[in-house]
Design a protein around this motif. Sequence first.
Motif, PDB file in Angstrom:
ATOM      1  N   GLY A 145       0.967  -1.010  -0.107  1.00  0.00           N
ATOM      2  CA  GLY A 145      -0.007   0.161   0.011  1.00  0.00           C
ATOM      3  C   GLY A 145       0.802   1.153  -0.032  1.00  0.00           C
ATOM      4  O   GLY A 145       0.280   2.026  -0.328  1.00  0.00           O
ATOM      5  N   HIS A 146       2.095   1.115   0.506  1.00  0.00           N
ATOM      6  CA  HIS A 146       3.184   2.376   0.578  1.00  0.00           C
ATOM      7  C   HIS A 146       4.198   2.181  -0.776  1.00  0.00           C
ATOM      8  O   HIS A 146       5.176   2.908  -0.362  1.00  0.00           O
ATOM      9  CB  HIS A 146       3.394   2.533   1.872  1.00  0.00           C
ATOM     10  CG  HIS A 146       2.412   2.783   2.692  1.00  0.00           C
ATOM     11  ND1 HIS A 146       1.684   4.036   2.793  1.00  0.00           N
ATOM     12  CD2 HIS A 146       1.535   2.015   3.533  1.00  0.00           C
ATOM     13  CE1 HIS A 146       0.565   3.800   3.597  1.00  0.00           C
ATOM     14  NE2 HIS A 146       0.678   2.706   4.116  1.00  0.00           N
ATOM     15  N   MET A 147       3.808   1.555  -1.551  1.00  0.00           N
ATOM     16  CA  MET A 147       4.783   1.375  -2.861  1.00  0.00           C
ATOM     17  C   MET A 147       4.334   2.903  -3.566  1.00  0.00           C
ATOM     18  O   MET A 147       3.167   3.075  -3.636  1.00  0.00           O
ATOM     19  CB  MET A 147       4.518   0.266  -3.784  1.00  0.00           C
ATOM     20  CG  MET A 147       5.290  -0.873  -3.113  1.00  0.00           C
ATOM     21  SD  MET A 147       4.788  -2.349  -4.289  1.00  0.00           S
ATOM     22  CE  MET A 147       5.532  -1.879  -5.853  1.00  0.00           C
ATOM     23  N   ARG A 166       1.098  13.657  -1.147  1.00  0.00           N
ATOM     24  CA  ARG A 166       1.669  13.330   0.061  1.00  0.00           C
ATOM     25  C   ARG A 166       0.771  12.199   0.680  1.00  0.00           C
ATOM     26  O   ARG A 166      -0.281  12.438   0.784  1.00  0.00           O
ATOM     27  CB  ARG A 166       1.992  14.582   0.975  1.00  0.00           C
ATOM     28  CG  ARG A 166       2.799  14.127   2.159  1.00  0.00           C
ATOM     29  CD  ARG A 166       4.350  13.818   1.800  1.00  0.00           C
ATOM     30  NE  ARG A 166       5.128  14.791   1.502  1.00  0.00           N
ATOM     31  CZ  ARG A 166       6.168  14.593   1.040  1.00  0.00           C
ATOM     32  NH1 ARG A 166       6.873  13.298   1.167  1.00  0.00           N
ATOM     33  NH2 ARG A 166       7.220  15.617   0.494  1.00  0.00           N
ATOM     34  N   CYS A 167       1.336  11.210   1.491  1.00  0.00           N
ATOM     35  CA  CYS A 167       0.629  10.264   1.899  1.00  0.00           C
ATOM     36  C   CYS A 167       0.766  10.325   3.276  1.00  0.00           C
ATOM     37  O   CYS A 167       1.630  10.969   3.824  1.00  0.00           O
ATOM     38  CB  CYS A 167       1.347   8.780   1.599  1.00  0.00           C
ATOM     39  SG  CYS A 167       0.331   7.238   2.300  1.00  0.00           S
ATOM     40  N   GLU A 168      -0.269   9.769   4.205  1.00  0.00           N
ATOM     41  CA  GLU A 168      -0.116   9.761   5.643  1.00  0.00           C
ATOM     42  C   GLU A 168       1.009   9.206   6.432  1.00  0.00           C
ATOM     43  O   GLU A 168       1.545   9.598   7.327  1.00  0.00           O
ATOM     44  CB  GLU A 168      -1.243   9.241   6.242  1.00  0.00           C
ATOM     45  CG  GLU A 168      -2.600   9.867   6.262  1.00  0.00           C
ATOM     46  CD  GLU A 168      -3.811   9.233   6.986  1.00  0.00           C
ATOM     47  OE1 GLU A 168      -3.608   8.815   8.131  1.00  0.00           O
ATOM     48  OE2 GLU A 168      -4.928   9.088   6.206  1.00  0.00           O
ATOM     49  N   CYS A 169       1.767   8.216   5.600  1.00  0.00           N
ATOM     50  CA  CYS A 169       2.912   7.631   6.026  1.00  0.00           C
ATOM     51  C   CYS A 169       4.187   8.581   6.045  1.00  0.00           C
ATOM     52  O   CYS A 169       5.234   8.166   6.455  1.00  0.00           O
ATOM     53  CB  CYS A 169       3.230   6.251   5.123  1.00  0.00           C
ATOM     54  SG  CYS A 169       3.770   6.757   3.739  1.00  0.00           S
ATOM     55  N   GLY A 170       3.938   9.711   5.213  1.00  0.00           N
ATOM     56  CA  GLY A 170       5.184  10.472   5.123  1.00  0.00           C
ATOM     57  C   GLY A 170       5.699  10.396   3.566  1.00  0.00           C
ATOM     58  O   GLY A 170       6.443  11.087   3.134  1.00  0.00           O
ATOM     59  N   GLY A 200       2.809   9.677  -3.338  1.00  0.00           N
ATOM     60  CA  GLY A 200       2.094   8.855  -4.493  1.00  0.00           C
ATOM     61  C   GLY A 200       2.113   7.661  -4.019  1.00  0.00           C
ATOM     62  O   GLY A 200       2.218   6.813  -5.078  1.00  0.00           O
ATOM     63  N   CYS A 201       1.891   7.551  -2.756  1.00  0.00           N
ATOM     64  CA  CYS A 201       1.628   5.628  -2.435  1.00  0.00           C
ATOM     65  C   CYS A 201       0.262   5.267  -2.865  1.00  0.00           C
ATOM     66  O   CYS A 201      -0.662   6.104  -3.086  1.00  0.00           O
ATOM     67  CB  CYS A 201       1.543   5.577  -0.841  1.00  0.00           C
ATOM     68  SG  CYS A 201       3.040   6.087  -0.053  1.00  0.00           S
ATOM     69  N   VAL A 202       0.372   3.971  -3.357  1.00  0.00           N
ATOM     70  CA  VAL A 202      -0.956   3.193  -3.730  1.00  0.00           C
ATOM     71  C   VAL A 202      -2.298   3.961  -2.790  1.00  0.00           C
ATOM     72  O   VAL A 202      -3.262   4.089  -3.340  1.00  0.00           O
ATOM     73  CB  VAL A 202      -0.792   1.801  -3.908  1.00  0.00           C
ATOM     74  CG1 VAL A 202      -1.863   1.280  -4.044  1.00  0.00           C
ATOM     75  CG2 VAL A 202       0.454   1.454  -4.789  1.00  0.00           C
TER      76      VAL A 202
END
Length: 306
Positions: free
Chosen positions: A153-155, A163-167, A170-172
């Motif tokens: 999910g964070h590829m 920006r994704c919540e993980c930091g 462009g994460c899936v």
Amino acid sequence: MTYVLAIDIGGTKLAAALVDEEGAVLRSATRPTPREQVMAALGGLVDEVTGDGPAPVAVGIGCAGPLDRGTVSPVNMPSWRRFPLRDEVRALTGLPTVLAGDAQCMALGEHWLGAGRGSSALLGVVVSTGIGGGLVIGGRPLLGPTGNAGHVGHMTIDPYGERCECGGRGCVERYASGPNMTRWALENGWRPGSEHPETARPDARMLARDAADGDSVAVAAFERGAAALAGMIASTAAATEVSTVVVGGGVSGAGPVLFEPLARALDDVGGLAFVRAVRVRPTTLGVRAGLAGAAKLAWDYSRSAN
Ligand SMILES: [Zn+2]
């Protein structure tokens, strides 16, 4: 007959079961995940499943990640940060105990008893409020040095993306999780159709129904999510030569509005023959996949320990 104890821990529900070597469930129980005192609730659940019954030989746990060498820090369980779950359950039960991520267990369960049976290299994907994943290569789960392998999910599928919540960027997950597809649809003019109760908060289930009814923005939201998933699947296949991908999680219940654009997008992005050969299947075990995988983890662990 001997059994293992399988435990599945999520942000909303705790589940446990006694499972035999063939995957048959002797007993099972669930209860809501409390905000605090989760171990006390888990202890009660384990008593309920094991009390007066045959003693299990090992314990397998699937838990929401991220993980780190036997500790867990589930995003949606704020009371657990680097919580030593494996050692706590070992102390609780006195049994050999093994821990993996919930999506890793889903992949292992589908490989053992579900849609991925017989696959030599499998990716399991959970599309839900977040996106999780797990790899089973040569019949064995690929867990990684700290236990986090398979976090597909964070590829990154777009290095210039949001920006994704993980930091990361462009994460899936930013494109294809239920809340993110819903958010994108609302931002682009989707208004939940008249069949939905006016008081309900718009969610991926409503979006799926409206997409099935032909709402153009809802359809576009699923196509956008499916394209992100296809990029991730093709990249994972190129890196690992997975031949089967099993997709589960609540959003996979959307059915053709997800799987049809996913097949088209994979046809578009996949190039090399072994990447194009990937087969995508919906889960057959559904919510039971995680417990099945936790049981398989425990069986493999108990055999390797003997
Ligand atoms: Zn991310």
